[in-house]
Each structure stands twice: as C-alpha cells, then as structure tokens.
Design a protein around this motif. Structure first.
Motif, PDB file in Angstrom:
ATOM      1  N   SER A   1      -4.436   0.331  -2.114  1.00 55.28           N
ATOM      2  CA  SER A   1      -5.698   1.000  -1.770  1.00 55.28           C
ATOM      3  C   SER A   1      -5.849   1.113  -0.256  1.00 55.28           C
ATOM      4  N   THR A   2      -5.394   0.087   0.464  1.00 55.27           N
ATOM      5  CA  THR A   2      -5.489   0.109   1.929  1.00 55.27           C
ATOM      6  C   THR A   2      -4.691   1.289   2.483  1.00 55.27           C
ATOM      7  N   LEU A   3      -3.490   1.477   1.960  1.00 56.03           N
ATOM      8  CA  LEU A   3      -2.650   2.582   2.430  1.00 56.03           C
ATOM      9  C   LEU A   3      -3.284   3.925   2.062  1.00 56.03           C
TER      10      LEU A   3
ATOM     11  N   ASP B   1      -8.041   6.610  -6.145  1.00 56.50           N
ATOM     12  CA  ASP B   1      -7.795   5.186  -6.377  1.00 56.50           C
ATOM     13  C   ASP B   1      -8.118   4.975  -7.855  1.00 56.50           C
ATOM     14  N   LEU B   2      -7.130   4.612  -8.643  1.00 55.83           N
ATOM     15  CA  LEU B   2      -7.327   4.564 -10.096  1.00 55.83           C
ATOM     16  C   LEU B   2      -8.450   3.594 -10.486  1.00 55.83           C
ATOM     17  N   ASP B   3      -8.476   2.416  -9.859  1.00 62.97           N
ATOM     18  CA  ASP B   3      -9.534   1.450 -10.197  1.00 62.97           C
ATOM     19  C   ASP B   3     -10.918   2.016  -9.853  1.00 62.97           C
TER      20      ASP B   3
ATOM     21  N   ARG C   1      -2.934  15.021 -15.337  1.00 62.66           N
ATOM     22  CA  ARG C   1      -2.862  16.407 -15.818  1.00 62.66           C
ATOM     23  C   ARG C   1      -2.785  17.362 -14.631  1.00 62.66           C
ATOM     24  N   GLN C   2      -3.242  16.856 -13.470  1.00 63.25           N
ATOM     25  CA  GLN C   2      -3.199  17.677 -12.251  1.00 63.25           C
ATOM     26  C   GLN C   2      -1.886  17.411 -11.510  1.00 63.25           C
ATOM     27  N   SER C   3      -1.573  18.303 -10.578  1.00 69.41           N
ATOM     28  CA  SER C   3      -0.423  18.031  -9.709  1.00 69.41           C
ATOM     29  C   SER C   3      -0.931  17.895  -8.270  1.00 69.41           C
ATOM     30  N   ASP C   4      -0.030  17.617  -7.339  1.00 66.92           N
ATOM     31  CA  ASP C   4      -0.379  17.463  -5.910  1.00 66.92           C
ATOM     32  C   ASP C   4      -1.322  16.290  -5.664  1.00 66.92           C
ATOM     33  N   LEU C   5      -1.116  15.218  -6.390  1.00 65.85           N
ATOM     34  CA  LEU C   5      -1.999  14.053  -6.213  1.00 65.85           C
ATOM     35  C   LEU C   5      -1.270  12.931  -5.496  1.00 65.85           C
ATOM     36  N   ILE C   6      -2.052  12.026  -4.929  1.00 62.42           N
ATOM     37  CA  ILE C   6      -1.532  10.697  -4.582  1.00 62.42           C
ATOM     38  C   ILE C   6      -2.503   9.701  -5.196  1.00 62.42           C
ATOM     39  N   ILE C   7      -1.960   8.784  -5.970  1.00 61.31           N
ATOM     40  CA  ILE C   7      -2.808   7.830  -6.708  1.00 61.31           C
ATOM     41  C   ILE C   7      -2.399   6.402  -6.371  1.00 61.31           C
TER      42      ILE C   7
END
Ligand code: S3P
Length: 173
Positions: free
Chosen positions: A15-17, A34-36, A72-78
């Motif tokens: 999460s920090t990054l 952030d998934l959480d 379901r989406q693209s172009d994400l960072i999780i």
C-alpha cells in the motif's frame, strides 16, 4: 496494458508503494486500487472489523469477489492484501497479470506491522490482542513459496528505497 498486482506479506510495503505512485502522479492512465480499501468501502467496515465480526471465511470470499470484479478492467495497478495467494481462484488471476512480489526479512515485516496503525488480526494468535511473532512467522513461511512461485518480479523493500521501486514500476507502464 496488462494489469500490475503488488503482492507480499503484511508489512511488505504494497500500500505504501501504491500510495507513493499515486502521490507522485506518475501512473498516467493506470487506475490504482488498494484491494483492502476497496473491500472496506464496499463492506462499510474496516478489515479488522470484517475479520473479527464476520469471520475470516467471509473476508476471504469478499476478497476474491472484489479482486475478480476489479480485474474485469485492464490498465490497473492493485495492491493486494497478504492473503491473496491463499485462494486458487485468485492465483489464476495473478497469473494473468504482471505480478510483483515485495519481500523483506520477516523480523522487519513484523516490526512494520507493530509500528503501523492498521489492525491485522492475522498477525495475532486467536482470541489474543497482542501481535505474536511466532504466529506471524508461521503464516509467513506457509506463504513464501506461493509468493515466489507467482511473481514475475521480486523486490526487497528493506534494501531498496521507495524512489527506486517507483522507477521500476514506471518502466512497466
Ligand atoms: C491479511 C493481510 C492484510 C489484510 C487482512 C489479511 C493476510 O493486508 O488483507 O488483514 O491474510 O495476510 P496487508 O497485507 O496489507 O496487511
């Protein structure tokens, strides 16, 4: 663009990054989650409350449901929670993404968890309030091979500074 997912144990700095990447405004068209935090939004409770009040199984089901929904989406960072590798369904989704494992020595991870304000029930023994190193280490060791096996890239967040890590991620975007 393939999705990027940050995985690793509690305290690894996922999460920090992610927040540093958002803060530096350097993600271009990638959407960050952030998934959480997303689970908390949808459940209207924090993760500690969800696990303690609804149970770990409920949390894991929610985690998978929200993860699947986001992907379901693209172009994400999780940035994922530490337990994302515990479900076979999640691991399949990780394999379709660029998976970055953030690691650090377990003693460092434990100290970061103690120092942070986030409640992490899985770093405690059942029905106890204090964080417990042996419990933490046992869980860490049970997951380590799963993180490694599913990682496309591995970074040690104890040795590498945040600026270096940001640049590494930007090379992928
Ligand atoms: C968990 C890690 C936590 C959070 C939940 C469960 C785990 O996220 O998802 O408390 O199973 O390791 P962080 O890895 O961000 O602490």
């Amino acid at each position: 663009m393939k999705n990027i997912v940050l995985i690793g144990f509690m305290g690894a700095g996922k999460s920090t990054l992610l927040n540093a990447l958002i803060e530096y405004g350097s993600l271009d068209s990638r959407k960050a989650y952030d998934l959480d935090a997303e689970i908390e939004l949808r459940c209207k409770k924090n993760i500690g409350e969800i696990i303690e009040e609804e149970g770990l199984l409920f949390f894991r089901q929610k985690e998978t449901e929200v993860f699947q929904d986001l992907l379901r989406q693209s172009d994400l960072i999780i940035a994922c929670g530490g337990g994302i590798v515990e479900s076979v369904e999640n691991v399949k989704l990780l394999q379709q993404s660029i998976c970055i494992f953030l690691e650090a020595p377990v003693e460092v991870l434990f100290q970061r968890v103690i120092d942070s304000k986030t409640n992490r029930p899985l770093a405690k023994k059942r029905n106890e309030d204090e964080y417990n190193f042996l419990e933490f280490k046992r869980l860490y060791e049970s997951r380590l091979s799963l993180y490694r096996k599913n990682a496309d890239l591995i970074y040690d967040t104890h040795k590498m500074g945040i600026k270096f890590l940001i640049n590494e991620i930007l090379k992928l975007t």
